[in-house]
Design an enzyme around this catalytic site. Structure first.
Site, short mmCIF file in Angstrom:
data_model
loop_
_atom_site.label_atom_id
_atom_site.label_comp_id
_atom_site.label_asym_id
_atom_site.label_seq_id
_atom_site.Cartn_x
_atom_site.Cartn_y
_atom_site.Cartn_z
CG ASP A 1 -49.11 103.11 38.33
OD1 ASP A 1 -48.32 103.27 39.28
OD2 ASP A 1 -49.81 104.03 37.87
CG HIS B 1 -19.20 83.53 36.95
ND1 HIS B 1 -19.50 84.51 36.03
CD2 HIS B 1 -18.84 84.20 38.07
CE1 HIS B 1 -19.37 85.69 36.59
NE2 HIS B 1 -18.94 85.54 37.83
NE ARG C 1 -15.93 88.76 44.64
CZ ARG C 1 -16.72 88.96 45.68
NH1 ARG C 1 -16.53 88.29 46.80
NH2 ARG C 1 -17.71 89.84 45.62
CE1 TYR D 1 -14.65 87.43 49.75
CE2 TYR D 1 -14.20 85.08 49.43
CZ TYR D 1 -14.46 86.34 48.90
OH TYR D 1 -14.54 86.50 47.54
CG HIS E 1 -23.46 84.24 37.82
ND1 HIS E 1 -24.11 84.19 39.02
CD2 HIS E 1 -22.31 84.92 38.06
CE1 HIS E 1 -23.39 84.83 39.94
NE2 HIS E 1 -22.30 85.28 39.37
CG ASP F 1 -18.46 91.65 42.48
OD1 ASP F 1 -18.59 91.98 41.28
OD2 ASP F 1 -18.52 90.46 42.87
CG HIS G 1 -16.13 82.45 45.91
ND1 HIS G 1 -15.22 82.60 44.89
CD2 HIS G 1 -15.89 83.47 46.77
CE1 HIS G 1 -14.48 83.67 45.12
NE2 HIS G 1 -14.85 84.21 46.27
CG HIS H 1 -23.72 87.45 45.81
ND1 HIS H 1 -24.37 86.45 45.13
CD2 HIS H 1 -22.51 87.58 45.21
CE1 HIS H 1 -23.58 86.00 44.16
NE2 HIS H 1 -22.45 86.67 44.19
CD GLU I 1 -15.99 85.77 40.58
OE1 GLU I 1 -16.34 86.40 41.58
OE2 GLU I 1 -16.73 85.56 39.62
CD GLU J 1 -15.75 89.02 39.36
OE1 GLU J 1 -16.26 89.80 40.20
OE2 GLU J 1 -16.40 88.13 38.79
N1 GLY Z 1 -20.80 89.70 40.76
C1 GLY Z 1 -21.14 88.38 41.02
C2 GLY Z 1 -20.00 87.50 40.80
O1 GLY Z 1 -18.89 87.96 40.84
O2 GLY Z 1 -20.14 86.36 40.53
MN MN Z 2 -18.14 87.12 38.98
MN MN Z 3 -18.34 89.95 40.52
#
Ligand code: GLY
Ligand code: MN
Ligand code: MN
Length: 444
Positions: free
Chosen positions: A39, A354, A406, A388, A361, A260, A350, A243, A384, A408
């Site tokens: 619950d 986005h 990374r 890697y 996203h 991140d 990647h 991720h 970003e 971003e």
């Molecule tokens: N935090 C997920 C991305 O950077 O897309």
């Molecule tokens: Mn992002």
């Molecule tokens: Mn991110």
């Protein structure tokens, strides 16, 4: 605090209704409550589309927009006031509140929806609805339609067409208003402060979750209800898991840490990544990779502005990273070959960003008519790039292995280029080392 004014919600509803074909109805459910275990519920987060059109924060609600309806175009079904339930679970707006506080023209108890909504749909030619997003609600909608069909002999007219509501709405959401940019800036500034605090706190011997706690302390302390997505706090080789979720490994002397993380304010996201040395000083290999990613990000910023298309920023990052990896001897061949064969994807797999907005996203098409979308003022996106190098990559010298970087930031397209919303966190090697050295000195 009303960050998005009531008048703006009204403008959004009007703009949506203006795009609907005559004699139609739009129907949108609020987000369901999700059970965590037995619950215990997950923290409630309103559905972004529902929030965008109503600002109404409660579950168990349904919005109907009915252009031209005599008794009001904006109809909200929501929970009734209930002193006993409110004693346990918190206040409800009720139907009076839906009208007085949220501007509904007409409001009904959600428990009466089966009796009322078919009557509102009946006689409308088209139903605008996001089919396939909420199975349970899809089913209920079909039942309401069948109620109308079953009365066809009495003259009831069921709708003939279903139209994808999300497509219209998501195009609207792509263009951020001044009020939306202001909220996104607030989220960005809080997240920037959180990243600064994580840099100031980091040292060998702590664990990833210590820094996660620092980030989320700053988010919450500044009024954010929750992070916009699961915070990624990845020490050493964990940074190569894009991720990464565990956030429980010890932070080691000599490693980098990639964070991140971004908070959400009133359903608007921020999304920042910084990578910095656990001990406050970059090694020469870490610095080389870091500065290459930074150079790629700068090239991307220069490729964002009105009249530039969506993919230009990504292409700019690919070129810089490919060139740099060749120079460092991490890739072989010519620049054209590396780009043509996409061999750079072994280390940069990647995209450069986005859309960003109510969803991290965010919604909105990246291509229009088969072509990359041309950017316009008010569109918000992340930038970003990353590199890697897997810890077990035997193609490269040992000294490079396990480095993941990374960087971003969040930007909004302006009339002349783009504005960076997340400039409040240091980014050059010198700035980061200086900030961390000052924090160490203070702690000593
Ligand atoms: N935090 C997920 C991305 O950077 O897309
Ligand atoms: Mn992002
Ligand atoms: Mn991110």
């Amino acid at each position: 605090m009303q960050r998005i004014p009531k008048a703006e919600y009204a403008r959004r509803r009007k703009a949506l209704m203006a795009q609907m074909e005559p004699n139609s109805i739009a129907i949108l459910p609020a987000a369901p409550v999700y059970i965590r275990n037995r619950d215990v519920e997950h923290i409630y987060r309103q559905d972004s589309d529902f929030q965008y059109l109503t600002g109404f924060p409660e579950p168990e609600a349904v919005l109907a927009l009915i252009p031209g309806r005599e008794h009001g175009e904006y109809v909200l079904f929501c929970r009734e006031r209930d002193p006993e339930r409110e004693l346990w679970d918190g206040l409800r707006a009720g139907q009076d509140g839906a009208i007085a506080q949220f501007g509904a023209d007409d409001a009904f108890p959600i428990n009466d929806i089966d009796d009322i909504l078919p009557g509102l749909i009946e006689g409308r030619e088209r139903v605008y609805y996001a089919i396939g997003c909420n199975q349970e609600f899809d089913h209920r909608l079909m039942e309401w339609i069948n109620v109308i069909r079953s009365k066809a002999r009495q003259g009831a007219q069921p709708p003939n067409e279903f139209v994808a509501l999300d497509h219209l709405l998501h195009d609207m959401r792509l263009y951020k208003s001044a009020a939306e940019v202001k909220v996104m800036k607030e989220a960005a500034e809080i997240s920037a402060a959180a990243h600064v605090r994580a840099m100031q706190t980091a040292r060998p011997g702590l664990s990833e979750y210590h820094l996660e706690a620092e980030l989320e302390y700053i988010f919450r302390k500044n009024g954010s209800k929750m992070p916009a997505y699961g915070s990624i706090v990845a020490g050493g080789r964990n940074a190569c898991i894009l991720h990464y979720r565990e956030n429980d490994a010890p932070l080691k002397d000599g490693d980098l840490i990639l964070i991140d993380a971004g908070c959400e304010i009133d359903c608007y996201a921020s999304d920042i990544t910084r990578t910095f040395p656990v001990n406050g000083t970059f090694s020469s290999e870490q610095k080389a990779i870091y500065e290459l990613v930074l150079k790629a990000q700068e090239a991307a910023f220069a490729a964002i502005g009105p009249d530039k298309h969506w993919n230009e920023a990504h292409e700019a990052t690919v070129r810089v990273i490919a060139e740099g990896l060749l120079e460092l001897g991490l890739l072989a061949g010519t620049l054209d070959e590396v780009i043509e064969t996409e061999s750079y994807k072994a280390y940069y797999m990647h995209r450069a960003g986005h859309w960003l907005g109510m969803d991290v996203h965010d919604v909105g098409d990246y291509k229009v008519g088969g072509e990359w979308r041309v950017l316009e003022p008010g569109m918000a996106l992340t930038v970003e790039p990353g590199i890697y190098i897997p810890a077990d990559d035997e193609r490269v010298a040992k000294k490079w292995r396990g480095i993941g970087v990374r960087i971003e930031d969040d930007v909004v397209v302006t009339k002349t280029g783009c504005e960076i919303l997340t400039g409040g966190v240091p980014k050059t090697v010198a700035e980061i080392e200086a900030l961390m050295a000052a924090a160490r000195e203070q702690a000593a």
